[in-house]
Design a protein around this motif. Structure first.
Motif, short mmCIF file in Angstrom:
data_model
loop_
_atom_site.label_atom_id
_atom_site.label_comp_id
_atom_site.label_asym_id
_atom_site.label_seq_id
_atom_site.Cartn_x
_atom_site.Cartn_y
_atom_site.Cartn_z
N ILE A 32 3.67 -6.85 -2.39
CA ILE A 32 4.38 -7.73 -3.32
C ILE A 32 3.81 -9.16 -3.37
O ILE A 32 4.14 -9.92 -4.26
N PHE A 33 2.95 -9.51 -2.39
CA PHE A 33 2.19 -10.75 -2.48
C PHE A 33 0.95 -10.47 -3.33
O PHE A 33 0.48 -9.34 -3.38
N ALA A 34 0.43 -11.49 -3.99
CA ALA A 34 -0.78 -11.31 -4.79
C ALA A 34 -1.99 -11.09 -3.88
O ALA A 34 -1.99 -11.49 -2.71
N ALA A 35 -3.03 -10.49 -4.44
CA ALA A 35 -4.23 -10.17 -3.66
C ALA A 35 -4.87 -11.42 -3.07
O ALA A 35 -5.44 -11.37 -1.98
N ASN A 36 -4.78 -12.55 -3.79
CA ASN A 36 -5.43 -13.78 -3.33
C ASN A 36 -4.50 -14.67 -2.51
O ASN A 36 -4.84 -15.81 -2.19
N SER A 37 -3.30 -14.19 -2.17
CA SER A 37 -2.36 -15.01 -1.40
C SER A 37 -1.54 -14.14 -0.45
O SER A 37 -0.32 -14.21 -0.42
N GLN A 38 -2.23 -13.31 0.31
CA GLN A 38 -1.57 -12.38 1.22
C GLN A 38 -0.88 -13.11 2.37
O GLN A 38 -1.32 -14.18 2.80
N PRO A 39 0.20 -12.53 2.91
CA PRO A 39 0.90 -13.18 4.01
C PRO A 39 0.04 -13.21 5.28
O PRO A 39 -0.73 -12.29 5.53
N ASN A 40 0.18 -14.30 6.04
CA ASN A 40 -0.58 -14.37 7.28
C ASN A 40 0.23 -13.77 8.44
O ASN A 40 1.40 -13.42 8.29
N THR A 41 -0.42 -13.67 9.58
CA THR A 41 0.20 -13.02 10.75
C THR A 41 1.46 -13.75 11.19
O THR A 41 2.48 -13.11 11.54
N HIS A 42 1.43 -15.08 11.17
CA HIS A 42 2.60 -15.86 11.58
C HIS A 42 3.80 -15.57 10.68
O HIS A 42 4.93 -15.43 11.16
N GLU A 43 3.55 -15.49 9.38
CA GLU A 43 4.65 -15.22 8.45
C GLU A 43 5.27 -13.85 8.71
O GLU A 43 6.50 -13.71 8.76
N ILE A 44 4.43 -12.84 8.87
CA ILE A 44 4.94 -11.49 9.12
C ILE A 44 5.68 -11.45 10.46
O ILE A 44 6.78 -10.87 10.55
N ASP A 45 5.12 -12.06 11.48
CA ASP A 45 5.77 -12.07 12.80
C ASP A 45 7.15 -12.71 12.72
O ASP A 45 8.13 -12.18 13.28
N THR A 46 7.25 -13.85 12.02
CA THR A 46 8.52 -14.57 11.95
C THR A 46 9.53 -13.81 11.10
O THR A 46 10.71 -13.68 11.49
N LEU A 47 9.10 -13.28 9.97
CA LEU A 47 10.01 -12.52 9.12
C LEU A 47 10.52 -11.27 9.83
O LEU A 47 11.68 -10.89 9.68
N TRP A 48 9.66 -10.65 10.63
CA TRP A 48 10.09 -9.48 11.40
C TRP A 48 11.11 -9.87 12.46
O TRP A 48 12.12 -9.18 12.65
N GLN A 49 10.88 -10.99 13.16
CA GLN A 49 11.84 -11.46 14.16
C GLN A 49 13.20 -11.73 13.53
O GLN A 49 14.25 -11.40 14.10
N LEU A 50 13.19 -12.34 12.34
CA LEU A 50 14.45 -12.66 11.67
C LEU A 50 15.16 -11.40 11.20
O LEU A 50 16.39 -11.30 11.28
N LEU A 51 14.39 -10.43 10.72
CA LEU A 51 14.99 -9.19 10.26
C LEU A 51 15.57 -8.39 11.43
O LEU A 51 16.67 -7.86 11.36
N GLU A 52 14.83 -8.35 12.53
CA GLU A 52 15.23 -7.54 13.68
C GLU A 52 16.32 -8.23 14.51
O GLU A 52 17.02 -7.56 15.28
#
Length: 296
Positions: free
Chosen positions: A182-202
């Motif tokens: 769902i992010f554009a090809a030229n603006s993919q999420p970085n590792t920090h963003e995924i890690d933080t979003l996962w922590q918040l979801l979990e």
């Protein structure tokens, strides 16, 4: 770009009992010190949290009084398992927070699920005399019109009778794959963003409630006509910033908005579903310009 860590996000949270639930919220340091400054309320989307706004928050905090919250079932707020989640209750919670903090008027910056909460708040304002008045709404990508919303297969699966099983097996890798789509090809999420979003979801075993939260897809159909009528008739300034490469609510949503909203104010961005994370500086600049112009 300095990014807000989960620990700092959690450290600075306040908690209030709102509508019988413990809700995490944040105010800028000047919130009670500068009563003459306008208030901006940030409303986040699914399945993330108010953390999404950390860049815009940092840069708007000097000019405005800022307020955000993790909605019920999200982030650091309560996530009751046996609960019928509703966008209407989320609007009740927002109104309870505004009342608690003595807010009389405010601007809204909303995204995704938060767009629907903002639509409900606007519809209520158009129908009754609420204590807190909306001064403007800026929408980012979201299902403003149920007929044009295109949920991902994952969302459909979570909402189905297999939702409990799907949420049980969800992990950080599957979250990352979903966000990459769902992010554009030229603006993919970085590792920090995924890690933080996962922590918040979990956090607080939040995966359990994802299927129940997705009832908002049905509510959009149920209340959509009323919400859109309010958007068409309102005198509240509206603005739609749209990441056009979003498969859920991208260019097709923007085109329909332009078709039916009188004198539409819009901006198309070369990003995906999360403009505030994919193009944070651009969203900040566009939003600042919008607020400046509506003030005259």
């Amino acid at each position: 770009m300095n990014q807000l860590t989960f620990d700092n996000y959690q450290k600075h949270a306040d908690f209030s009992e709102l509508c019988d639930h413990r809700i995490a919220h944040w105010q800028s340091l000047n919130f009670h010190q500068d009563p003459n400054k306008d208030v901006i309320l940030f409303i986040h989307g699914f399945p993330s949290a108010a953390w999404d706004w950390h860049f815009q928050w940092k840069h708007l905090a000097g000019q405005y009084r800022l307020l955000s919250l993790d909605l019920l079932g999200f982030g650091l707020s309560d996530k009751p398992t046996e609960h019928q989640y509703s966008l209407l209750e989320q609007a009740d919670i927002v109104q309870a927070l505004l009342s608690k903090l003595g807010v009389k008027q405010y601007h809204i910056l909303a995204h995704d699920y938060g767009d629907s909460v903002a639509q409900e708040l606007l519809s209520r304002q158009e129908a009754i005399d609420n204590a807190a008045k909306i001064q403007s709404i800026c929408f980012l990508n979201g299902g403003l019109f149920a007929s044009h919303h295109r949920p991902l297969f994952t969302q459909k699966l979570l909402k189905s009778r297999f939702g409990g099983l799907a949420s049980h097996f969800m992990n950080k890798a599957s979250l990352s794959r979903g966000f990459n789509k769902i992010f554009a090809a030229n603006s993919q999420p970085n590792t920090h963003e995924i890690d933080t979003l996962w922590q918040l979801l979990e956090h607080n075993n939040g995966k359990r409630v994802l299927p129940k939260l997705l009832s908002y897809l049905d509510e959009r159909k149920q209340h959509g006509k009323r919400w859109v009528e309010s958007m068409i008739s309102t005198l509240v300034p509206l603005y739609f910033i749209n990441g056009v490469h979003d498969p859920i609510s991208g260019q097709h949503m923007l085109d329909y908005y332009i078709d039916i909203i009188p004198h539409p104010r819009t901006t198309a961005l070369d990003v995906g579903h999360y403009p505030q994370l994919e193009a944070p500086e651009k969203v900040l600049s566009l939003y600042q310009t919008f607020l400046t112009e509506i003030k005259g």
